[in-house]
Write a protein that holds these residues in place. Structure first.
Motif, mmCIF file in Angstrom:
data_model
loop_
_atom_site.group_PDB
_atom_site.id
_atom_site.type_symbol
_atom_site.label_atom_id
_atom_site.label_comp_id
_atom_site.label_asym_id
_atom_site.label_seq_id
_atom_site.Cartn_x
_atom_site.Cartn_y
_atom_site.Cartn_z
ATOM 1 N N CYS A 294 0.829 -1.208 0.000
ATOM 2 C CA CYS A 294 0.000 0.000 0.000
ATOM 3 C C CYS A 294 0.861 1.254 0.000
ATOM 4 O O CYS A 294 1.870 1.334 0.676
ATOM 5 C CB CYS A 294 -0.868 0.077 1.244
ATOM 6 S SG CYS A 294 -0.985 -1.391 2.222
ATOM 7 N N THR A 295 0.443 2.248 -0.746
ATOM 8 C CA THR A 295 0.982 3.599 -0.571
ATOM 9 C C THR A 295 -0.182 4.562 -0.705
ATOM 10 O O THR A 295 -1.156 4.267 -1.370
ATOM 11 C CB THR A 295 2.016 3.976 -1.644
ATOM 12 O OG1 THR A 295 1.424 3.787 -2.918
ATOM 13 C CG2 THR A 295 3.279 3.184 -1.524
ATOM 14 N N ALA A 296 -0.095 5.695 -0.086
ATOM 15 C CA ALA A 296 -1.162 6.689 -0.203
ATOM 16 C C ALA A 296 -0.529 8.045 -0.454
ATOM 17 O O ALA A 296 0.514 8.352 0.091
ATOM 18 C CB ALA A 296 -1.976 6.741 1.073
ATOM 19 N N PRO A 297 -1.143 8.862 -1.306
ATOM 20 C CA PRO A 297 -0.568 10.173 -1.586
ATOM 21 C C PRO A 297 -0.739 11.119 -0.400
ATOM 22 O O PRO A 297 -1.486 10.838 0.534
ATOM 23 C CB PRO A 297 -1.371 10.664 -2.776
ATOM 24 C CG PRO A 297 -2.655 9.945 -2.709
ATOM 25 C CD PRO A 297 -2.383 8.641 -2.047
ATOM 26 N N MET A 298 -0.022 12.232 -0.459
ATOM 27 C CA MET A 298 -0.009 13.150 0.658
ATOM 28 C C MET A 298 -1.331 13.904 0.795
ATOM 29 O O MET A 298 -1.863 14.429 -0.158
ATOM 30 C CB MET A 298 1.123 14.141 0.451
ATOM 31 C CG MET A 298 1.444 14.940 1.675
ATOM 32 S SD MET A 298 2.855 15.989 1.362
ATOM 33 C CE MET A 298 4.155 14.799 1.184
ATOM 34 N N ARG A 299 -1.849 13.936 1.984
ATOM 35 C CA ARG A 299 -3.085 14.667 2.267
ATOM 36 C C ARG A 299 -2.929 15.348 3.608
ATOM 37 O O ARG A 299 -2.273 14.828 4.493
ATOM 38 C CB ARG A 299 -4.273 13.700 2.374
ATOM 39 C CG ARG A 299 -4.651 13.032 1.095
ATOM 40 C CD ARG A 299 -5.320 13.999 0.160
ATOM 41 N NE ARG A 299 -5.569 13.355 -1.114
ATOM 42 C CZ ARG A 299 -5.695 14.008 -2.254
ATOM 43 N NH1 ARG A 299 -5.584 15.322 -2.285
ATOM 44 N NH2 ARG A 299 -5.933 13.368 -3.363
ATOM 45 N N ASP A 300 -3.567 16.446 3.774
ATOM 46 C CA ASP A 300 -3.529 17.095 5.080
ATOM 47 C C ASP A 300 -4.529 16.485 6.044
ATOM 48 O O ASP A 300 -4.268 16.346 7.223
ATOM 49 C CB ASP A 300 -3.778 18.590 4.953
ATOM 50 C CG ASP A 300 -2.492 19.311 4.601
ATOM 51 O OD1 ASP A 300 -2.558 20.455 4.156
ATOM 52 O OD2 ASP A 300 -1.424 18.702 4.762
ATOM 53 N N GLU A 301 -5.698 16.135 5.511
ATOM 54 C CA GLU A 301 -6.710 15.536 6.386
ATOM 55 C C GLU A 301 -6.264 14.132 6.768
ATOM 56 O O GLU A 301 -5.639 13.430 6.001
ATOM 57 C CB GLU A 301 -8.059 15.413 5.680
ATOM 58 C CG GLU A 301 -8.586 16.700 5.144
ATOM 59 C CD GLU A 301 -8.175 16.955 3.706
ATOM 60 O OE1 GLU A 301 -8.948 17.615 3.020
ATOM 61 O OE2 GLU A 301 -7.091 16.497 3.290
ATOM 62 N N ASN A 302 -6.611 13.746 7.954
ATOM 63 C CA ASN A 302 -6.331 12.370 8.328
ATOM 64 C C ASN A 302 -7.309 11.464 7.617
ATOM 65 O O ASN A 302 -8.484 11.774 7.486
ATOM 66 C CB ASN A 302 -6.457 12.191 9.832
ATOM 67 C CG ASN A 302 -5.292 12.840 10.542
ATOM 68 O OD1 ASN A 302 -4.149 12.523 10.258
ATOM 69 N ND2 ASN A 302 -5.582 13.768 11.433
ATOM 70 N N GLN A 303 -6.802 10.376 7.150
ATOM 71 C CA GLN A 303 -7.673 9.455 6.435
ATOM 72 C C GLN A 303 -7.760 8.148 7.189
ATOM 73 O O GLN A 303 -6.782 7.645 7.712
ATOM 74 C CB GLN A 303 -7.118 9.206 5.033
ATOM 75 C CG GLN A 303 -7.221 10.437 4.156
ATOM 76 C CD GLN A 303 -6.742 10.143 2.755
ATOM 77 O OE1 GLN A 303 -5.605 9.723 2.576
ATOM 78 N NE2 GLN A 303 -7.586 10.368 1.784
ATOM 79 N N LEU A 304 -8.945 7.621 7.186
ATOM 80 C CA LEU A 304 -9.196 6.405 7.946
ATOM 81 C C LEU A 304 -9.121 5.199 7.027
ATOM 82 O O LEU A 304 -9.666 5.206 5.932
ATOM 83 C CB LEU A 304 -10.585 6.497 8.579
ATOM 84 C CG LEU A 304 -11.046 5.293 9.386
ATOM 85 C CD1 LEU A 304 -10.134 5.071 10.580
ATOM 86 C CD2 LEU A 304 -12.480 5.499 9.850
ATOM 87 N N HIS A 305 -8.432 4.206 7.472
ATOM 88 C CA HIS A 305 -8.350 2.962 6.714
ATOM 89 C C HIS A 305 -8.677 1.843 7.691
ATOM 90 O O HIS A 305 -7.944 1.623 8.641
ATOM 91 C CB HIS A 305 -6.938 2.804 6.156
ATOM 92 C CG HIS A 305 -6.752 1.565 5.349
ATOM 93 N ND1 HIS A 305 -7.119 1.468 4.032
ATOM 94 C CD2 HIS A 305 -6.246 0.362 5.668
ATOM 95 C CE1 HIS A 305 -6.849 0.262 3.572
ATOM 96 N NE2 HIS A 305 -6.317 -0.423 4.552
ATOM 97 N N ALA A 306 -9.786 1.188 7.458
ATOM 98 C CA ALA A 306 -10.165 0.100 8.367
ATOM 99 C C ALA A 306 -10.446 -1.143 7.537
ATOM 100 O O ALA A 306 -11.553 -1.352 7.065
ATOM 101 C CB ALA A 306 -11.382 0.489 9.204
ATOM 102 N N ALA A 307 -9.431 -1.929 7.334
ATOM 103 C CA ALA A 307 -9.567 -3.115 6.493
ATOM 104 C C ALA A 307 -9.818 -4.352 7.347
ATOM 105 O O ALA A 307 -9.545 -4.364 8.548
ATOM 106 C CB ALA A 307 -8.301 -3.301 5.675
ATOM 107 N N VAL A 308 -10.347 -5.351 6.677
ATOM 108 C CA VAL A 308 -10.497 -6.652 7.322
ATOM 109 C C VAL A 308 -9.908 -7.701 6.381
ATOM 110 O O VAL A 308 -10.149 -7.684 5.178
ATOM 111 C CB VAL A 308 -11.977 -6.985 7.601
ATOM 112 C CG1 VAL A 308 -12.126 -8.447 8.038
ATOM 113 C CG2 VAL A 308 -12.537 -6.063 8.677
ATOM 114 N N VAL A 309 -9.092 -8.565 6.941
ATOM 115 C CA VAL A 309 -8.558 -9.683 6.164
ATOM 116 C C VAL A 309 -8.896 -10.974 6.891
ATOM 117 O O VAL A 309 -8.655 -11.094 8.092
ATOM 118 C CB VAL A 309 -7.026 -9.568 5.988
ATOM 119 C CG1 VAL A 309 -6.465 -10.800 5.275
ATOM 120 C CG2 VAL A 309 -6.661 -8.300 5.224
#
Lengths: 481, 251
Positions: free
Chosen positions: A239-254
């Motif tokens: 995974c990579t994510a681009p730069m953002r000022d807002e916090n981003q939520l990532h809630a995955a399930v495996v």
């Protein structure tokens, strides 16, 4: 200030290399979460009624739950009504092959160094790429199809293989398992599905790259891997994510499901945007990963290299139900600047003669906090269970923290549980030794850290190990001295 | 090649070197001897650029450049090699990997391309023969669980790989049995050319039976108090350092 700290400061000042974003017209849901939104997502995806019901049940349960407060991390309260729960890149026609895929998406992959065509040709890795919650390309499907292997997006699995999805969905991580798992169950957008039939050894590494794209979009992936009796699969997630000022939520399930004598190897290299050097921005990574060794002699092995995310909350675990089953957890977690990680594993020994092995290597830099949290639980009927745990911490500078929270519960006297832990710093002697051989400080630290993490890195498939080493070096850059 | 002029150095207020003068020319081997605490290892560290020591006075010129103004890694890249008295362990990093990183950093500094895997291995094979080192040692974690002899042999192997212009051997003989000593010394001798120079720092004369110096200097209380040829080393061996000490007191 010592020389160490100075270089640490310089190191940490480098900016996130993958910080760019692309312009994809998003077909998004309005902000916020309600039953309506859950229905919207399900409708968008043309889901069957049973899945909608499953989502709604999870959502209703989620409403009754509270965010866990026990992790050793601090962050401002998350406004769950201020998040967009669905966004899909617009595509006029469903692509049949890569040439039909939005060139901008292809461009994204190129920047990530994972041009699908290249990968396809050179490495033989089948890539199921997920951008902003919708699978855009799945390669090698035909080749895998000949062996009866199913490797597709979650949505496609729901359409094409509903019986399998229905049978296994939520069996390892129930929809009410925890706050984030419940949230994911209600709003998951897409993800990967993998099924290996009886006796089949998957001939290639299956690989998925995740990437968060549209601003303010939570990403809720769901992965389900089923390995039938005597089968084998190695699965890679990056995974990579681009730069953002807002916090981003990532809630995955495996969820991983291993039948008798089956083996699943799950490797992750994660470098979500960690926030800037002042702790602004960054991904919140709240992930539930769990596998069940349901059959005798089965094996599940987790390997993770965690270098990104502002906050990591993640415990890839194994339920060792089958007799003689075997669970492994290999982890390198690096935290820099203001990153916080609370990660580890749970090994639940239920079957007889079950074995587990935990190797955790934490690296803390800057003002970051890095915690290992692990549980080894030997249940009453687990005769002759074995566990070995090794938890090492490496500290750089004097402003970071390393913490270890091992929990060991043994209910059967025949168990053997071993726990070893070390804490170390990179010595000035080591640095000078490298300098004297012409290796500058930055390279020296990368070298020493890679050496420290070697036991875990060597568990990764070759191409991935190289990438992981680069990532480690990248994370250390601007961080150390 | 190396011109040390009136070097004073020490740690926090404690002076260790009190005016060292020394000139080393290409092709020469200089031995620096002296009792414990005389400043031998400090001199080696100062030349290599260890930050623990502060140079308060004097200058060092290396191949026409101001050595003291250079960062330690640049000194190495310019051709200074220090064989450590106590080589450092780096867990998880093999000698092979370490040398590959070092060599390519040095090449980069000199504007050369990095060596590809095949050229590197060819070079390594050649040097393995030269210094008689067990190849299996090179894929183990650097200096971890190495015997004293293995560590020192590994240092000489690294020296062979990096082909320094000036090698400083800091008490390379300490902790070596006679066979290991001979192997290490043989390695050093084979690496000698008319263009490079060696400074051998040692407490005992016996290493000098194998690495024959052109000059011997005796260091005492941070100064070179006596210089001569290899006969001086023999005399020292015979009379002991007390001879130097009493001579100094008389003076």
């Amino acid at each position: 200030m010592s020389k160490d700290n100075q270089v640490l400061e310089e190191f940490s000042s480098k900016e996130y290399e993958h910080g760019w974003s692309i312009d994809l017209e998003s077909d998004s849901a309005p902000k916020g979460l309600s039953e309506e939104i859950v229905r919207f997502i399900s409708l968008k995806k043309n889901e069957p009624e049973w899945l909608l019901e499953w989502r709604l049940k999870a959502f209703r349960h989620w409403l009754t739950m509270k965010e866990p407060k026990w992790p050793n991390v601090k962050y401002p309260p998350i406004d769950y009504q201020d998040i967009i729960y669905y966004s899909a890149p617009k595509q006029k026609v469903q692509p049949k092959n890569l040439s039909e895929v939005d060139p901008e998406l292809i461009e994204t992959f190129k920047k990530l160094g994972i041009s699908l065509t290249e990968q396809k040709r050179l490495t033989g890795v089948a890539v199921d790429a997920v951008i902003d919650s919708i699978s855009v390309a799945t390669t090698f499907k035909e080749k895998l199809g000949e062996l009866g292997i199913i490797f597709c997006s979650f949505s496609e699995a729901v359409r094409e293989h509903p019986d399998l999805v229905k049978k296994y969905l939520g069996t390892v991580v129930p929809s009410n398992d925890n706050y984030y798992a419940a949230l994911n169950s209600a709003v998951f957008s897409d993800g990967s599905f993998c099924y290996i039939p009886k006796g089949v050894r998957c001939p290639m590494e299956l690989s998925t790259y995740f990437r968060i794209n549209a601003a303010n979009t939570g990403q809720f992936e769901r992965t389900l891997i089923i390995a039938e009796e005597g089968s084998y699969v190695s699965y890679l997630e990056g995974c990579t994510a681009p730069m953002r000022d807002e916090n981003q939520l990532h809630a995955a399930v495996v969820e991983l499901y291993a039948m008798k004598s089956a083996e699943i190897k799950y490797s992750t290299v994660q470098n979500w945007y960690p926030g800037d050097k002042d702790g602004k921005g960054g991904i919140y990574n709240f992930v539930t990963k769990r596998g069940i060794c349901a059959g005798d002699y089965s094996k599940i092995s987790w390997t993770q290299v965690e270098t990104g995310a502002a906050i990591t909350w993640k415990y890839p675990s194994c339920i060792l139900k089958g007799d003689y089953s075997n669970g492994e957890f290999y982890s390198v977690a690096v935290t820099n600047n203001y990153q916080q990680a609370d990660t580890g594993t749970k090994m639940i020994h239920i079957g007889k003669h079950t074995r587990s092995r935990i190797v955790s290597k934490g690296i803390s830099i800057g003002k970051s906090q890095n915690s290992y949290r692990g549980q080894v639980h030997i249940l009453k009927r687990a005769e002759n269970a074995r566990n070995f745990s090794q938890c090492d911490s490496l500290l750089m500078g004097d402003q970071c923290g390393a913490h270890t929270f091992p929990y060991i519960d043994v209910e059967n006297k025949s168990a053997h549980v071993e726990h070893e832990a070390t804490t170390s710093k990179i010595g000035e002697d080591q640095i000078f030794y490298c300098l004297q051989r012409g290796i500058d400080e930055e390279a020296a630290i990368a070298l020493i850290v890679n050496g420290y993490a070697k036991e875990v890195l060597k568990q990764l498939p070759m191409e991935f190990a190289v990438e992981a080493q680069k990532l480690l070096a990248l994370t250390l850059e601007g961080s150390v001295g | 090649m190396l011109k040390i002029k009136n070097i004073h150095a020490g740690v926090e207020n404690k002076s260790i070197l009190n005016g060292i003068n020394l000139e080393v020319k290409p092709g020469e081997v200089h031995a620096i001897m002296g009792p414990n605490g005389s400043g031998k290892s400090t001199l080696a560290s100062v030349l290599a650029g260890r930050e623990d020591f502060e140079v308060t006075e004097g200058s060092v010129e290396f191949l026409g450049k101001d050595l003291l103004a250079m960062k330690p890694e640049d000194r190495a890249r310019e051709g200074i090699f220090l064989a450590f008295q106590y080589p450092i362990e780096i867990p998880g990093v093999s000698t092979v990997n370490f040398m590959k990183t070092a060599l390519n950093k040095i090449r980069e500094y000199r504007g050369q391309d990095a060596l590809d895997a095949v050229s590197f291995l060819t070079l390594m094979k050649e040097k393995i023969k030269l210094v008689e080192i067990d190849q299996s040692l090179l894929s183990r974690s650097l200096n971890e669980d190495f015997s004293g002899g293995e560590k020192k042999r590994n240092e000489i192997f690294q020296m062979a790989m990096l082909e320094p212009k000036l090698a400083i051997l800091d008490e390379t003989d300490s902790g070596l049995d006679i066979d290991a000593l001979r192997i290490v010394a043989n390695g050093v001798n084979k690496l000698r050319t008319k263009d490079n120079a060696t400074i051998v720092v040692t407490h005992y004369q016996r290493l000098l039976d194998y690495i024959v110096p052109d000059y011997v200097h005796v260091l005492y209380q941070g100064k070179i108090v006596k210089s001569g040829t290899k006969e001086l080393a023999m005399e020292l061996e015979e009379k002991g350092y007390d001879w130097i000490k009493s001579e100094m007191e008389v003076a």
